[in-house]
Design a protein around this motif. Structure first.
Motif, PDB file in Angstrom:
ATOM      1  N   TYR A 298       0.726  -0.860   0.472  1.00  0.00           N
ATOM      2  CA  TYR A 298      -0.517   0.008   0.016  1.00  0.00           C
ATOM      3  C   TYR A 298       1.017   1.033  -0.103  1.00  0.00           C
ATOM      4  CZ  TYR A 298      -3.573  -2.961   1.336  1.00  0.00           C
ATOM      5  OH  TYR A 298      -4.844  -4.363   0.594  1.00  0.00           O
ATOM      6  N   GLY A 299       1.954   1.118   0.303  1.00  0.00           N
ATOM      7  CA  GLY A 299       2.982   2.675   0.477  1.00  0.00           C
ATOM      8  C   GLY A 299       3.290   2.866   1.695  1.00  0.00           C
ATOM      9  N   PHE A 300       4.202   3.559   1.844  1.00  0.00           N
ATOM     10  CA  PHE A 300       5.423   3.913   2.939  1.00  0.00           C
ATOM     11  C   PHE A 300       4.548   4.619   3.496  1.00  0.00           C
ATOM     12  CE2 PHE A 300       8.152   5.897   5.534  1.00  0.00           C
ATOM     13  CZ  PHE A 300       8.828   4.275   6.371  1.00  0.00           C
ATOM     14  N   LYS A 301       4.409   4.548   4.887  1.00  0.00           N
ATOM     15  CA  LYS A 301       3.555   5.872   5.633  1.00  0.00           C
ATOM     16  C   LYS A 301       4.185   6.019   7.002  1.00  0.00           C
ATOM     17  CE  LYS A 301      -0.151   5.007   3.404  1.00  0.00           C
ATOM     18  NZ  LYS A 301      -0.497   6.309   2.195  1.00  0.00           N
ATOM     19  N   ILE A 302       4.207   7.328   7.218  1.00  0.00           N
ATOM     20  CA  ILE A 302       5.205   7.691   8.145  1.00  0.00           C
ATOM     21  C   ILE A 302       4.477   9.431   7.787  1.00  0.00           C
ATOM     22  CG2 ILE A 302       7.204   9.175   6.512  1.00  0.00           C
ATOM     23  CD1 ILE A 302       8.928   7.207   9.364  1.00  0.00           C
ATOM     24  N   ASP A 303       4.411   9.515   9.703  1.00  0.00           N
ATOM     25  CA  ASP A 303       3.793  11.337  10.555  1.00  0.00           C
ATOM     26  C   ASP A 303       5.609  11.522  10.937  1.00  0.00           C
ATOM     27  OD1 ASP A 303       3.056  13.448  10.529  1.00  0.00           O
ATOM     28  OD2 ASP A 303       1.103  12.039  12.021  1.00  0.00           O
ATOM     29  N   THR A 304       6.003  12.120  10.367  1.00  0.00           N
ATOM     30  CA  THR A 304       7.481  13.134  10.775  1.00  0.00           C
ATOM     31  C   THR A 304       7.090  14.547  11.465  1.00  0.00           C
ATOM     32  OG1 THR A 304       7.363  14.077   8.936  1.00  0.00           O
ATOM     33  CG2 THR A 304       8.491  11.727   8.907  1.00  0.00           C
ATOM     34  N   GLY A 305       6.356  14.771  11.263  1.00  0.00           N
ATOM     35  CA  GLY A 305       5.172  16.351  11.371  1.00  0.00           C
ATOM     36  C   GLY A 305       5.902  17.580  10.629  1.00  0.00           C
ATOM     37  N   ASN A 306       6.959  16.719   9.611  1.00  0.00           N
ATOM     38  CA  ASN A 306       7.760  17.684   8.670  1.00  0.00           C
ATOM     39  C   ASN A 306       7.109  17.545   7.222  1.00  0.00           C
ATOM     40  OD1 ASN A 306       9.171  18.456   6.219  1.00  0.00           O
ATOM     41  ND2 ASN A 306      10.410  19.740   8.219  1.00  0.00           N
ATOM     42  N   PHE A 307       5.804  18.544   6.771  1.00  0.00           N
ATOM     43  CA  PHE A 307       5.092  18.345   5.626  1.00  0.00           C
ATOM     44  C   PHE A 307       6.050  18.103   4.313  1.00  0.00           C
ATOM     45  CE2 PHE A 307       3.720  19.797   1.362  1.00  0.00           C
ATOM     46  CZ  PHE A 307       2.150  19.064   1.332  1.00  0.00           C
ATOM     47  N   ASP A 308       6.923  18.280   3.687  1.00  0.00           N
ATOM     48  CA  ASP A 308       7.901  18.121   2.992  1.00  0.00           C
ATOM     49  C   ASP A 308       9.022  16.521   2.847  1.00  0.00           C
ATOM     50  OD1 ASP A 308       7.782  20.353   1.774  1.00  0.00           O
ATOM     51  OD2 ASP A 308       9.499  21.768   2.990  1.00  0.00           O
ATOM     52  N   VAL A 309       8.894  16.770   4.208  1.00  0.00           N
ATOM     53  CA  VAL A 309       9.427  14.935   4.270  1.00  0.00           C
ATOM     54  C   VAL A 309       8.581  14.045   4.212  1.00  0.00           C
ATOM     55  CG1 VAL A 309      10.529  13.394   6.061  1.00  0.00           C
ATOM     56  CG2 VAL A 309      11.184  15.858   6.246  1.00  0.00           C
ATOM     57  N   ASP A 310       7.726  13.899   4.542  1.00  0.00           N
ATOM     58  CA  ASP A 310       6.498  12.797   4.381  1.00  0.00           C
ATOM     59  C   ASP A 310       5.951  12.872   3.054  1.00  0.00           C
ATOM     60  OD1 ASP A 310       6.421  12.782   7.541  1.00  0.00           O
ATOM     61  OD2 ASP A 310       4.136  14.318   7.803  1.00  0.00           O
ATOM     62  N   LYS A 311       5.727  13.893   2.163  1.00  0.00           N
ATOM     63  CA  LYS A 311       5.267  13.964   0.920  1.00  0.00           C
ATOM     64  C   LYS A 311       6.237  13.734   0.593  1.00  0.00           C
ATOM     65  CE  LYS A 311       4.466  17.552  -3.545  1.00  0.00           C
ATOM     66  NZ  LYS A 311       3.936  18.601  -3.242  1.00  0.00           N
ATOM     67  N   LEU A 312       7.463  13.797   0.238  1.00  0.00           N
ATOM     68  CA  LEU A 312       8.663  12.750  -0.810  1.00  0.00           C
ATOM     69  C   LEU A 312       8.782  10.999   0.097  1.00  0.00           C
ATOM     70  CD1 LEU A 312      10.670  12.743  -2.516  1.00  0.00           C
ATOM     71  CD2 LEU A 312      12.674  12.956   0.077  1.00  0.00           C
ATOM     72  N   LEU A 313       8.171  10.935   1.214  1.00  0.00           N
ATOM     73  CA  LEU A 313       8.489   9.706   1.840  1.00  0.00           C
ATOM     74  C   LEU A 313       7.228   8.535   1.499  1.00  0.00           C
ATOM     75  CD1 LEU A 313      11.019  10.371   4.281  1.00  0.00           C
ATOM     76  CD2 LEU A 313      11.263   9.554   2.911  1.00  0.00           C
ATOM     77  N   ASN A 314       6.111   9.391   2.075  1.00  0.00           N
ATOM     78  CA  ASN A 314       5.008   8.882   1.478  1.00  0.00           C
ATOM     79  C   ASN A 314       4.509   8.490   0.651  1.00  0.00           C
ATOM     80  OD1 ASN A 314       4.763   8.566   4.729  1.00  0.00           O
ATOM     81  ND2 ASN A 314       3.627  10.783   4.616  1.00  0.00           N
ATOM     82  N   ARG A 315       5.143   7.558   0.056  1.00  0.00           N
ATOM     83  CA  ARG A 315       4.540   7.093  -1.373  1.00  0.00           C
ATOM     84  C   ARG A 315       4.611   5.722  -1.562  1.00  0.00           C
ATOM     85  NH1 ARG A 315       9.344   7.533  -4.553  1.00  0.00           N
ATOM     86  NH2 ARG A 315       8.298   8.470  -6.320  1.00  0.00           N
ATOM     87  N   GLY A 316       5.184   5.077  -3.103  1.00  0.00           N
ATOM     88  CA  GLY A 316       5.001   3.570  -3.392  1.00  0.00           C
ATOM     89  C   GLY A 316       4.185   2.567  -3.185  1.00  0.00           C
ATOM     90  N   GLY A 317       4.194   1.886  -2.947  1.00  0.00           N
ATOM     91  CA  GLY A 317       3.183   0.780  -3.208  1.00  0.00           C
ATOM     92  C   GLY A 317       3.265  -0.442  -4.506  1.00  0.00           C
ATOM     93  N   LEU A 318       2.580  -1.142  -4.585  1.00  0.00           N
ATOM     94  CA  LEU A 318       1.973  -1.915  -5.607  1.00  0.00           C
ATOM     95  C   LEU A 318       0.627  -1.454  -6.440  1.00  0.00           C
ATOM     96  CD1 LEU A 318       1.853  -4.633  -7.401  1.00  0.00           C
ATOM     97  CD2 LEU A 318       0.781  -6.069  -5.932  1.00  0.00           C
TER      98      LEU A 318
END
Length: 342
Positions: A298-318
């Motif tokens: 479903y894609g990587f999920k993380i809530d770092t509290g930083n919008f730019d970092v979350d936007k880059l890392l919360n992605r991918g998945g079949l």
């Protein structure tokens, strides 16, 4: 299989009506909706083409079905590659591969050669992630802030970001556009990259030379960007990015480069890299296997509290690749109908 020599060729007006229907449908959708979400446009174009051929050309539906199957067969390997890229990306993120690239990429940016390092950083990031849009929307935002602080024209900074991102996208074996173009043309993905490189690499080298001369005008100053400092702090607090862990986290990316140079099958290359990254994430970054299975689907999920970092890392998945996969099958099915019916 229908003998192509016995296929009744459609008239010129019929061919034009079928193609014009697709063109007009695309234009209307862009004008009315303003977005390229063309799945149903391709579906209706295929229905229209089939109906027109059956009614006015007396084409047998078996031949149309053969065209659809032919198009899907062309698409299959490329679509499988895209699906496995979706699996690989969150594994790379969890393993720290992409966070490492972001972290050390931002730290290595030099104010004396800012435009050059910005272009190279974006090129490497896109080469490893396969997304020029993702790089521009994340690295690009951070670099615009840095460039502004150094007194560099926003236009020049944007040019560096875009040049690097587009170059990396054209050279990346995990780019969806690279895989789609290779699949559509029925060529090996690495042969496709090699062909594109003959024009893209010289162009990028000339671009870097231009940026070197432009950097001479802005060869002083220091980087003071709160946005960058925040990104670095957030990344280091959520991932183990010590030098030894950073080196290990780059193994999946290095594997892709080595296997690509050895011309190992692209599908096998991506699967191997994804599995290696998954084990690195479990062993070094302390993720659970069940979490990795969810991320890779479903894609990587993380809530770092930083919008730019979350936007880059919360992605991918079949599942994230199904939009592209479905449009690939629909488009090539349409093309298959046109090819087999003459």
């Amino acid at each position: 299989m229908e003998d192509q020599s016995n296929v009744k060729q459609p008239s010129l007006w019929l061919c034009l009506s079928i193609v014009l229907f697709l063109i007009i449908s695309f234009l209307l959708q862009l004008i009315v909706k303003g977005e390229p979400d063309v799945h149903m446009t391709l579906f209706f174009a295929s229905v229209f083409a089939s109906a027109m051929l059956i009614i006015f050309n007396k084409t047998k539906f078996d031949l149309i079905e053969e065209g659809i199957i032919h198009g899907c067969k062309i698409a299959t390997i490329s679509m499988m590659i895209l699906m496995f890229i979706g699996v690989m990306i969150p594994a790379w993120i969890a393993a720290g591969t992409i966070p490492t690239l972001i972290y050390y990429g931002l730290k290595l940016i030099s104010p004396s050669i800012f435009l050059v390092t910005a272009a190279l950083t974006c090129a490497i990031a896109t080469l490893c992630t396969g997304t020029s849009w993702g790089t521009a929307a994340t690295f690009g935002v951070a670099l615009m802030g840095i460039g502004g602080g150094l007194g560099i024209s926003p236009g020049m900074t944007a040019a560096a970001v875009i040049c690097g991102a587009i170059f990396g996208d054209k050279m990346s074996p995990i780019s969806d556009t690279v895989n789609l173009s290779a699949g559509t043309c029925e060529v090996n993905i690495f042969d496709n990259i090699k062909s594109v490189a003959t024009a893209t690499i010289p162009g990028f080298i000339l671009t870097i030379i231009v940026f070197i001369f432009l950097d001479l005008k802005f060869n002083s100053g220091e980087i003071h960007s709160q946005a960058v400092d925040e990104m670095l702090a957030v990344l280091s607090s959520n991932f183990n990015l010590t030098p030894i862990h950073a080196i290990i986290s780059l193994v999946p990316m290095i594997l892709v480069l080595i296997l690509a140079l050895k011309k190992v099958n692209a599908l096998a290359t991506i699967v191997i890299s994804a599995i290696v990254a998954m084990f690195i994430a479990i062993i070094l970054q302390k993720y659970q296997l069940i979490d990795m299975m969810s991320y890779m689907n479903y894609g990587f999920k993380i809530d770092t509290g930083n919008f730019d970092v979350d936007k880059l890392l919360n992605r991918g998945g079949l599942q994230s690749m199904m939009w592209t996969v479905s449009i690939g099958y629909l488009g090539l099915s349409y093309g298959g109908i046109l090819e087999k019916t003459g």
